[in-house]
Design a protein around this motif. Structure first.
Motif, short mmCIF file in Angstrom:
data_model
loop_
_atom_site.label_atom_id
_atom_site.label_comp_id
_atom_site.label_asym_id
_atom_site.label_seq_id
_atom_site.Cartn_x
_atom_site.Cartn_y
_atom_site.Cartn_z
N ILE A 7 -4.18 -5.13 3.22
CA ILE A 7 -4.16 -4.08 4.25
C ILE A 7 -2.83 -4.11 5.01
O ILE A 7 -2.22 -3.07 5.26
N ALA A 8 -2.36 -5.31 5.35
CA ALA A 8 -1.09 -5.43 6.07
C ALA A 8 0.06 -4.88 5.22
O ALA A 8 0.96 -4.20 5.76
N LEU A 11 -0.02 -1.13 5.36
CA LEU A 11 0.48 -0.66 6.65
C LEU A 11 2.01 -0.67 6.68
O LEU A 11 2.63 0.27 7.16
N SER A 14 3.39 2.12 4.56
CA SER A 14 3.22 3.39 5.28
C SER A 14 4.26 3.52 6.38
O SER A 14 4.81 4.60 6.59
N ALA A 15 4.53 2.44 7.09
CA ALA A 15 5.51 2.47 8.18
C ALA A 15 6.90 2.83 7.66
O ALA A 15 7.67 3.51 8.33
N THR A 23 4.74 6.87 15.29
CA THR A 23 3.79 6.47 14.26
C THR A 23 4.22 5.15 13.62
O THR A 23 3.40 4.27 13.38
N LEU A 27 2.06 1.69 13.43
CA LEU A 27 1.78 1.00 12.17
C LEU A 27 2.29 -0.44 12.19
O LEU A 27 1.61 -1.35 11.68
N HIS A 28 3.46 -0.68 12.78
CA HIS A 28 3.96 -2.06 12.92
C HIS A 28 3.02 -2.88 13.80
O HIS A 28 2.76 -4.06 13.53
N ALA A 30 -0.22 -2.37 14.25
CA ALA A 30 -1.42 -2.65 13.47
C ALA A 30 -1.16 -3.75 12.45
O ALA A 30 -2.00 -4.64 12.24
N HIS A 31 0.02 -3.72 11.82
CA HIS A 31 0.40 -4.75 10.85
C HIS A 31 0.39 -6.13 11.51
O HIS A 31 -0.16 -7.09 10.95
#
Length: 187
Positions: A7-8, A11, A14-15, A23, A27-28, A30-31
């Motif tokens: 998942i990381a 993320l 995506s970032a 955004t 994302l960072h 959340a990572h």
């Protein structure tokens, strides 16, 4: 832990692709949270003990956060000062998540213009079932009045986990910086 690392990775990919700076920052963020949880999970899986020694646990957590979020140790350091307390794995996971949220918040907000000498300290001490967990920094402090930030996701997580542990949260000016205390009992 492997699923969390996948998942990381997603993320971070995506970032790299998004155009919006806002955004990308989310994302960072959340990572970093996912990686901290993965590290907690990994450490607990390795020990496979019902009792977790908090000194080692918090020191490893601080090293992991430092490695993933602090690019210049001259600008910012993170240390853990923890007594010899051990606790069960459920309590240690909740405490680890609280520490992760508070440290990430300090890294993001306490040192906006500081070139060197920033410090974040994670402290824990217990006495006969009562305990005090604190995260303090020597940064710019929290603005008051109309400039006070609105509580975000991290604040909600810390409040919910503290309530789950039967603890209260207080935020104080540390002159300089901010100190957040999570207190269980009278300690």
């Amino acid at each position: 832990a492997n699923s969390l690392q996948i998942i990381a990775s997603v993320l971070m990919q995506s970032a790299r692709r998004v155009q919006s700076q806002e955004t990308r920052l989310h994302l960072h963020d959340a990572h970093s949270r996912v990686m901290s949880i993965a590290m907690l999970q990994k450490q607990l899986a390795v020990t496979q003990l019902k009792s977790v020694q908090l000194r080692t646990y918090f020191a490893d957590l601080c090293r992991s956060i430092s490695a993933s979020m602090i690019d210049n140790p001259q600008r910012l350091t993170l240390e853990a000062i923890v007594d010899d307390t051990s606790t069960n794995s459920d309590v240690s996971v909740s405490m680890g998540l609280i520490v992760t949220e508070l440290v990430i918040n300090a890294i993001k907000h306490a040192f906006p213009n500081q070139a060197t000498g920033g410090k974040i300290t994670v402290s824990f001490a217990a006495d006969e079932g009562d305990w005090l967990l604190s995260v303090s920094d020597n940064g710019c402090g929290m603005p008051g009045g109309n400039k006070a930030p609105k509580p975000g996701l991290g604040t909600g997580i810390v409040e919910a986990l503290s309530t789950q542990l039967g603890a209260s949260v207080t935020v104080a000016n540390a002159n300089p910086g901010t100190c957040v205390e999570v207190r269980h009992g009278r300690t």
